[in-house]
Design a protein around this motif. Structure first.
Motif, PDB file in Angstrom:
ATOM      1  N   GLY A  27      29.212  49.796  57.571  1.00 44.23           N
ATOM      2  CA  GLY A  27      29.729  51.011  58.186  1.00 44.23           C
ATOM      3  C   GLY A  27      30.126  50.840  59.639  1.00 44.23           C
ATOM      4  N   SER A  28      30.358  49.599  60.071  1.00 46.51           N
ATOM      5  CA  SER A  28      30.597  49.330  61.490  1.00 46.51           C
ATOM      6  C   SER A  28      32.060  49.458  61.906  1.00 46.51           C
ATOM      7  N   HIS A  30      33.881  52.198  61.773  1.00 42.50           N
ATOM      8  CA  HIS A  30      34.242  53.552  62.199  1.00 42.50           C
ATOM      9  C   HIS A  30      34.548  53.628  63.692  1.00 42.50           C
ATOM     10  N   CYS A  31      33.961  52.719  64.481  1.00 47.19           N
ATOM     11  CA  CYS A  31      34.157  52.782  65.933  1.00 47.19           C
ATOM     12  C   CYS A  31      35.429  52.068  66.383  1.00 47.19           C
ATOM     13  N   ASP A  34      42.597  51.966  64.701  1.00 44.87           N
ATOM     14  CA  ASP A  34      43.211  51.668  63.403  1.00 44.87           C
ATOM     15  C   ASP A  34      43.678  50.221  63.296  1.00 44.87           C
ATOM     16  N   ARG A  37      40.728  47.899  63.002  1.00 47.24           N
ATOM     17  CA  ARG A  37      40.070  48.052  61.699  1.00 47.24           C
ATOM     18  C   ARG A  37      40.867  47.345  60.599  1.00 47.24           C
ATOM     19  N   GLU A  41      39.461  44.371  58.269  1.00 48.13           N
ATOM     20  CA  GLU A  41      39.427  44.567  56.814  1.00 48.13           C
ATOM     21  C   GLU A  41      40.156  43.441  56.088  1.00 48.13           C
TER      22      GLU A  41
END
Length: 225
Positions: A27-28, A30-31, A34, A37, A41
């Protein structure tokens, strides 16, 4: 050492499915913005490795603590994750200074080649980490005008240690980049070469020793008894 047996600076390529599961569990993301992230990913899907790091208080010692840095354009944040010990990951060979010279800025190539020559002369195989490593592995822009050259050296015999440390100091003085990095002891622990050189010259000098479990101050001379 944690039960998984990896050492700091080991490079691991994680199977994309295991990477995705790890990110969902942590869950890391979220900070992150975009763009950052999306980069994280897709990290494993692109075949890019992560680097094994020392654990922190509260980590599961059966898990593998790994990390990756975001490029400077995305904030240069260092991200840490925990991979389950049973995840599908394979070791990736370390990258030598000579290899990195092929993707490094031209002004750094003579210094990298000199480091490679030093390794050959002493029978050592230095490896690159830091900005030069990540730029070489990913093709992303990590190296800046003020970036260090970060090198890992396996500790030679005590008789060859002074020659290695003095030679690194000479390469550092010659520039253009600041030469940084670590000497890796036989048990996998590590000390900064510059700090070690200075403290070995002082009776009772102490150095910060890094391991998979954290850091500890120790007498420099006792490390090589």
């Amino acid at each position: 050492m944690p039960s998984h047996g990896y050492r700091r600076h080991d490079l691991l390529r994680v199977e994309p499915g295991a990477w995705r599961d790890m990110l969902l569990a942590s869950g890391s993301l979220h900070c992150l913005a975009d763009e950052s992230r999306r980069l994280v990913e897709g990290w494993a899907r692109r075949g890019w490795p992560v680097i094994v790091r020392g654990g922190t208080t509260g980590d599961d010692e059966c898990a593998i603590a790994v990390g990756l840095p975001l490029p400077p354009a995305l904030g240069k944040m260092r991200l840490g994750f925990l991979l389950s010990a049973g995840c599908t990951a394979t070791n990736v060979a370390s990258v030598s200074p000579a290899e990195t010279a092929r993707s490094a800025p031209a002004q750094l190539c003579p210094q990298l080649e000199a480091a490679a020559d030093l390794g050959r002369r002493l029978g050592l195989r230095p490896a690159v980490f830091g900005a030069l490593l990540w730029q070489h592995l990913t093709g992303l822009a990590y190296v800046r005008s003020d970036s260090d050259i970060d090198l890992i050296w396996q500790a030679p015999c005590r008789e060859g240690l002074d020659e290695l440390l003095d030679s690194l100091a000479a390469l550092d003085d010659a520039g253009p980049a600041r030469l940084d990095g670590e000497i890796i002891l036989n048990n996998g622990e590590a000390v900064n070469w510059r700090e070690l050189r200075g403290e070995l010259a002082r009776p009772g000098g102490t150095v910060l020793v890094k391991s998979m479990h954290g850091t500890e101050l120790r007498c420099a001379r006792h490390l090589f008894v």
